[in-house]
Each structure stands twice: as structure tokens, then as C-alpha cells.
Design a protein around this motif. Structure first.
Motif, mmCIF file in Angstrom:
data_model
loop_
_atom_site.group_PDB
_atom_site.id
_atom_site.type_symbol
_atom_site.label_atom_id
_atom_site.label_comp_id
_atom_site.label_asym_id
_atom_site.label_seq_id
_atom_site.Cartn_x
_atom_site.Cartn_y
_atom_site.Cartn_z
ATOM 1 N N VAL A 175 88.441 -11.384 61.211
ATOM 2 C CA VAL A 175 87.288 -12.153 60.737
ATOM 3 C C VAL A 175 86.106 -11.766 61.615
ATOM 4 N N HIS A 176 85.098 -11.166 60.997
ATOM 5 C CA HIS A 176 83.969 -10.610 61.741
ATOM 6 C C HIS A 176 82.670 -11.082 61.108
ATOM 7 N N GLU A 177 81.710 -11.428 61.938
ATOM 8 C CA GLU A 177 80.408 -11.842 61.413
ATOM 9 C C GLU A 177 79.693 -10.673 60.732
ATOM 10 N N SER A 178 78.874 -11.017 59.733
ATOM 11 C CA SER A 178 78.081 -10.024 59.020
ATOM 12 C C SER A 178 76.724 -10.650 58.697
ATOM 13 N N GLN A 217 78.799 -2.211 60.692
ATOM 14 C CA GLN A 217 79.362 -2.236 62.041
ATOM 15 C C GLN A 217 80.718 -2.954 62.057
ATOM 16 N N ALA A 218 80.807 -4.049 61.324
ATOM 17 C CA ALA A 218 82.080 -4.775 61.243
ATOM 18 C C ALA A 218 83.153 -3.908 60.599
ATOM 19 N N ALA A 219 82.783 -3.189 59.550
ATOM 20 C CA ALA A 219 83.739 -2.319 58.866
ATOM 21 C C ALA A 219 84.231 -1.202 59.788
ATOM 22 N N LYS A 220 83.352 -0.694 60.627
ATOM 23 C CA LYS A 220 83.750 0.345 61.571
ATOM 24 C C LYS A 220 84.734 -0.202 62.612
ATOM 25 N N VAL A 221 84.519 -1.445 63.043
ATOM 26 C CA VAL A 221 85.469 -2.072 63.969
ATOM 27 C C VAL A 221 86.843 -2.164 63.308
ATOM 28 N N LEU A 251 87.573 -9.639 56.817
ATOM 29 C CA LEU A 251 86.907 -10.753 56.155
ATOM 30 C C LEU A 251 85.545 -10.953 56.804
ATOM 31 N N LEU A 252 84.497 -10.787 56.021
ATOM 32 C CA LEU A 252 83.133 -10.892 56.525
ATOM 33 C C LEU A 252 82.605 -12.298 56.302
#
Length: 321
Positions: free
Chosen positions: A229-232, A252-256, A266-267
Motif C-alpha cells: 500500500v503506497h501513497e500516490s 514512483q510507487a509503481a517502480k518501488v 494498491l495506490l
């Protein structure tokens, strides 16, 4: 194990999205619910779900910005009014205890259950026979943390079909074999229980990050996770703005997620600027980098299944090949 999103917005409440709160529902695993952040009106959001506040035993706060914190006094108070008596522990950065105690004291709120606090630091924050929770500091304007929840491995299951094929009759011997013991059968055969149970089922890993810019800690916390779960807060082409405001873009989240080898991204923490088609664009842009990406909405429920179990026979064949 499920994730239920009680709030997926950034900064302030919006018509479509409340501010951040995420429930990790561990009802089958330990009959508990763990909250991650508790933005304003989290208790109102819970009213639209099947979550019972008395089942909430742990609350993990990522950082002390209001959109992740202001719902705590109300939720804690309502949990008490509704008869909650089981202890509750709040994990969070230094200052969270002062915030909660002050709010309860000024409002003369008396809780019906023990409330304790744990100040978060890098490393292991919780451990028992079923779960471990790790934390690490991220890169935000104030101290912000991410959490990694690791489930313990589940024991292998007994291969009853194989036992029957080998003419091993059912009875107490099955329990001994499932425990991995070496057993002598009535006909004189000696069998090893390890030959009749599947490999242990690896536990699931859930990573939930607070607000952050790009940082190696995010990738470390997310390594091999079933769900990240990453902020976007920002979208494609807004990397400079994201860095300026200590946030991340969907790319950036997708690259992580890609670099960490996670299964699903999950954004969340979506700016109110993104509605309608713009939300779909956020998802599509992220999917171009990491296909199994999704922008979540309030009240989305995400099941977290086990990875496919492999039997000992399959593992043995792999070793021989």
C-alpha cells in the motif's frame, strides 16, 4: 486476511474520499482488526462496514499529520461507549501519546479498557507466534514510518491420498505423521512423517507506507510483499511537485513495487484533484510500469490470498531436475 480501506484521500476530506485509514482484518487468523492511521471521521466510516470497534486491538500511526491522526480521540471514546474492554495498543511516532492523552483529559473521557502506547523506531515493533511487525523511517516533512507485517509460516497439510495409496490405515498414526515423526507401523514398516506432509505454507506479507518521497527504506519494507500500500498523491509528470511536498507519484510507487518484487500494488492517499477519468489515468500510468496496480477507493476490500502451496513431491522433483 483482508485490507479494508476506510479512507483513501490526501490532506482533507472530499466528497468521494475520506482521509486516511486502513483496516487490516485478521478475523480468521486471530479474531482481531489492526488499523493503520486514523484520520478524521474514521469512526463514521466504520459505521458503513462490518468492523466492530471492540475487535480493534492495535492502531499503527505512520505520522502525526492531522489527516492520519485526528480520528483517534473519537474512535477511542466510541469504542469505550460501545462496551469495548479488551486492551488496545497505539504504535506511533513520539508525540502520539501526548496528543491522545491530552484530548482524553481535556474532554474528561474515561476509557473502559487499558490503553498503551509504543513509540515507533526502526526495526521489530511487535512479535508473537503468528505475526511480526517491522517499521522503518521514510522521507516526509515530519517523521513518517512504514510498516511491514509478516505472517508466520503455516504448517504443511497431511497428504491423505498418499497415505491411503501406501496402505497406511487411518488412526492415531496420522497425527504422529503430521507432526513429522518417524513411526513404525503394525506391519513392521518404518515411515517418516516428512514424506507425507506438504511443505510449510509461507506466511503473507503486507507493507503499508506512510507519506513519503522516494527512499530506499520503502523498497526494503516492501521486499517480496504480497501487497504494498503506497501513497500516490501526485501523478505522472509531477515528480518535482512530489519531491517539493515530500510525497510520491503513482509512477514512483509503481517502480518501488517492481523493484521490490511485490505481488500487488494498491495506490491510496489520492489528491482531491483526481476524480473520474483522472483516477483511471493514475491507474493506467502505474500499470504501464507495474501491471498489477490498482487505485483503491473508500470501502474497497482486498483479499490477501496465500501463494500457491507446493507439495513436497513437487519440491522434490524440482530438486532432482
Amino acid at each position: 486476511m483482508e485490507l479494508e480501506f476506510l479512507g483513501t484521500g490526501a490532506g482533507t476530506p472530499a466528497k468521494q474520499r475520506n482521509v486516511t485509514s486502513i483496516a487490516l482484518k485478521l478475523l480468521a487468523e486471530r479474531n482481531e482488526v489492526w488499523l493503520f492511521d486514523c484520520g478524521e471521521a474514521t469512526q463514521h466510516q466504520i459505521l458503513s462496514t462490518a468492523i466492530r470497534p471492540r475487535k480493534i486491538t492495535k492502531i499503527f500511526i505512520t505520522h502525526l499529520h492531522g489527516d492520519h491522526l485526528f480520528g483517534l480521540p473519537g474512535l477511542l471514546s466510541s469504542r469505550s461507549f460501545q462496551g469495548g474492554q479488551t486492551p488496545l495498543t497505539i504504535y506511533g511516532p513520539e508525540g502520539v501519546q501526548n496528543f491522545v492523552r491530552t484530548a482524553l483529559q481535556v474532554s474528561e473521557t474515561h476509557l473502559s479498557y487499558p490503553l498503551s502506547f509504543v513509540t515507533v523506531h526502526k526495526g521489530l515493533m511487535f512479535e508473537d507466534s503468528t505475526f511480526k511487525v517491522y517499521a522503518d523511517e521514510l522521507d516526509h516533512r515530519i517523521k513518517s514510518y512504514g510498516y511491514r507485517v509478516e505472517e508466520a509460516a503455516h504448517p504443511g497439510v497431511l497428504l491423505v491420498d498418499k497415505l491411503q495409496a501406501d496402505q497406511i490405515a487411518a488412526g492415531p498414526v496420522y497425527a504422529q505423521l503430521k507432526a513429522g515423526k518417524v513411526v513404525q507401523l503394525p506391519d513392521g514398516r518404518v515411515v517418516d512423517g516428512h514424506d507425507y506432509i506438504t511443505a510449510a505454507q509461507p506466511g503473507r506479507i503486507v507493507t503499508i507506507l506512510g507519506d513519503t518521497r522516494q527512499t530506499p527504506a520503502a523498497t526494503s519494507l516492501a521486499q517480496d510483499a504480497n501487497v504494498l500500500v503506497h501513497e500516490s498523491t501526485f501523478g505522472r509528470g509531477e515528480a518535482k511537485l512530489a519531491r517539493q511536498y515530500y510525497h510520491s507519484t503513482n509512477i514512483q510507487a509503481a517502480k518501488v513495487a517492481k523493484n521490490a518484487g511485490v505481488h500487488q500494488l494498491l495506490l491510496t492517499h489520492i489528491s482531491a484533484r483526481y476524480v473520474g477519468k483522472k483516477v483511471s489515468e493514475l491507474a493506467r500510468d502505474a500499470q504501464a510500469v507495474f501491471p498489477n496496480s490498482r487505485v483503491v477507493a473508500d470501502f474497497d476490500v482486498i483479499d490477501i490470498p496465500f501463494k500457491k502451496r507446493e507439495t513436497n513431491e513437487k519440491i522434490s522433483s524440482l530438486k532432482k531436475s
